[in-house]
Design a protein around this motif. Sequence first.
Motif, PDB file in Angstrom:
ATOM      1  N   GLN A   1       1.131  -1.398  -0.034  1.00 52.75           N
ATOM      2  CA  GLN A   1       0.295   0.526   0.250  1.00 52.75           C
ATOM      3  C   GLN A   1       0.710   1.616  -0.319  1.00 52.75           C
ATOM      4  O   GLN A   1       0.442   2.449   0.343  1.00 52.75           O
TER       5      GLN A   1
ATOM      6  N   ASN B   1     -15.707  -2.378   7.009  1.00 55.54           N
ATOM      7  CA  ASN B   1     -13.745  -2.753   7.000  1.00 55.54           C
ATOM      8  C   ASN B   1     -14.686  -4.016   6.149  1.00 55.54           C
ATOM      9  O   ASN B   1     -14.963  -4.128   5.119  1.00 55.54           O
TER      10      ASN B   1
ATOM     11  N   GLU C   1      -3.935  -0.956  14.030  1.00 55.34           N
ATOM     12  CA  GLU C   1      -4.206  -0.251  13.104  1.00 55.34           C
ATOM     13  C   GLU C   1      -5.242   0.491  14.186  1.00 55.34           C
ATOM     14  O   GLU C   1      -5.764   0.244  14.369  1.00 55.34           O
TER      15      GLU C   1
ATOM     16  N   TRP D   1      -3.597   3.596  11.390  1.00 51.52           N
ATOM     17  CA  TRP D   1      -3.009   3.615  10.456  1.00 51.52           C
ATOM     18  C   TRP D   1      -2.580   4.421   9.275  1.00 51.52           C
ATOM     19  O   TRP D   1      -3.222   5.366   9.830  1.00 51.52           O
TER      20      TRP D   1
HETATM   21  C1  BG6 Z   1      -7.281  -3.216   7.338  1.00 53.84           C
HETATM   22  C2  BG6 Z   1      -6.125  -3.701   6.583  1.00 53.84           C
HETATM   23  O1  BG6 Z   1      -7.641  -4.078   7.542  1.00 53.84           O
HETATM   24  O2  BG6 Z   1      -7.335  -1.480   7.137  1.00 53.84           O
HETATM   25  C3  BG6 Z   1      -5.420  -2.217   6.021  1.00 53.84           C
HETATM   26  O3  BG6 Z   1      -5.169  -4.409   7.654  1.00 53.84           O
HETATM   27  C4  BG6 Z   1      -6.200  -1.771   5.095  1.00 53.84           C
HETATM   28  O4  BG6 Z   1      -4.368  -2.807   5.485  1.00 53.84           O
HETATM   29  C5  BG6 Z   1      -6.934  -0.826   6.589  1.00 53.84           C
HETATM   30  O5  BG6 Z   1      -5.155  -0.707   4.830  1.00 53.84           O
HETATM   31  C6  BG6 Z   1      -8.151   0.147   6.234  1.00 53.84           C
HETATM   32  O6  BG6 Z   1      -8.559   0.252   5.217  1.00 53.84           O
HETATM   33  P1  BG6 Z   1      -8.547   0.249   4.216  1.00 53.84           P
HETATM   34  O7  BG6 Z   1     -10.039  -0.019   3.107  1.00 53.84           O
HETATM   35  O8  BG6 Z   1      -9.307   2.023   4.155  1.00 53.84           O
HETATM   36  O9  BG6 Z   1      -7.846   0.892   3.485  1.00 53.84           O
END
Ligand code: BG6
Length: 480
Positions: A21, A337, A380, A426
Amino acid sequence: MKKTTKFPDGFYWGGATAANQVEGAWEVGGKGISVSDVITVGTHQNPRRVSLDMSEQLYYPSHKASEHYDHYKEDIALFAEMGFKMYRFSISWVRIFPNGDEEKPNEEGLLFYDKIFEELKKYNIEPLVTISHNELPLHLAKKFNGWASRKMIDCFMKLCNVLFERYKDYVTYWIPFNEINNLSLPISGFVQGGIIADDMKTFGGGTDNAQLRFQALHHVLVAGAKAVQLGKSINPNFQFGSMTCHITLYPLTCKPEDIVLTQQEDLLRNCFCSDVQLKGEYPYFQEKYYQDNGIIIDITEEDKKLLKENLHDFYAFSYYMSVCRSSDPDADQTSGNIMGGARNPYLEESEWDWQIDPVGLRYTLNKVYDRYRVPVMITENGLGATDKFENGIIHDPYRIDYLRTHIEQMKEAINDGVELIAYTPWGCIDLVSVSTGEMKKRYGFIYVDADDNGEGTFNRYRKDSFNWYKKVIQSNGEDL
Ligand code: BG6
């Protein structure tokens, strides 16, 4: 009386990313193709498409991502400027073993991570390394149908062996698998399990085969235990984290049916994998689930022994949101999610319809600590939001509010007695979203000037939240 609880000294404040990412440079340095490299950009409304043979007409966001591969020095310097004590990142499997089944690792890939570790050391930032975060070699997905095959365990162990030997003096904390529990849901079959459904066209699409998926998950669990075993034999100080994508679930009402429904799903989705990794055996409810659904898992006596004898050391989880469960089929629904659910009328939602629930973080921290009694890391957390970029300035009070209210609840949980040791929000630098592939769903303290099609200068800018988080870290969570 005013509370005096403080974050403990040595608390790990930091941030988190994943290679696919953030790195980009998808064809550089001998890197192979991962499952994420064949997933196109999408939107909240239009799912990302999977095309195993890449098309020049389509944009694949992992190919450029945030160009961290070229900007890593600058990025780590910015993390250091914020005062990071810990940085969570993943090592791209395909930089080390481009196809996954080579005998020898790709030295050029390792050299890139050598530089990352050196840079972190320079600033005294503790690495927290995810070994597998949606970067499974596409070749292994095609050859073995990914983790559905037991042969994957050996390929993964080869990767672990190289990383443990090479980085034994740099790393203490490892997370073998990002959000291991995601494989309990069809949506992660390909991106996490490398399972290719014949009719798969979109991210999470195609006919699900639960038998294969749960067998794959079993192989992943065995690989996790083997990683612990190998790691501790190489460096007994290594600490391993079991990581769950914790989608906190509430019953929509106090109707007993809603409560049981919620409990059942919480056990299956949120507790199963961490129970295996932290308690050493399959929990009773999972066995019943398999019986009820005609799933027969090949578990050998040796697997059971491995799981029993090689427990992980800490509990790590991602926390973004909560949703409700309701026995009423007409209950208002929202997305989320890896899964959505009934809408909670007491919560607000992000632009991507993820319900914002800081108090749920305190509830979750207490729940998981009560269940496992091991140190806990929030690896995260954050708000994906559109930012307005004007002359290098980004005001993001919504992000600060989200983080502040969650940190307040972390404090409450510490006051409750939870042994919380780390917080790595995150996407500390803007990166590509997993669910939509968009760049505009931004989580970062650092703005990356790039759009959903990979166009832009890729220059970095400090958002307001950058200075705010710096102050939070400086005051060890006192100045919020
Ligand atoms: C988590 C993952 O589930 O959510 C990440 O481990 C991801 O890799 C994060 O980026 C946020 O989700 P999104 O869909 O907003 O990128």
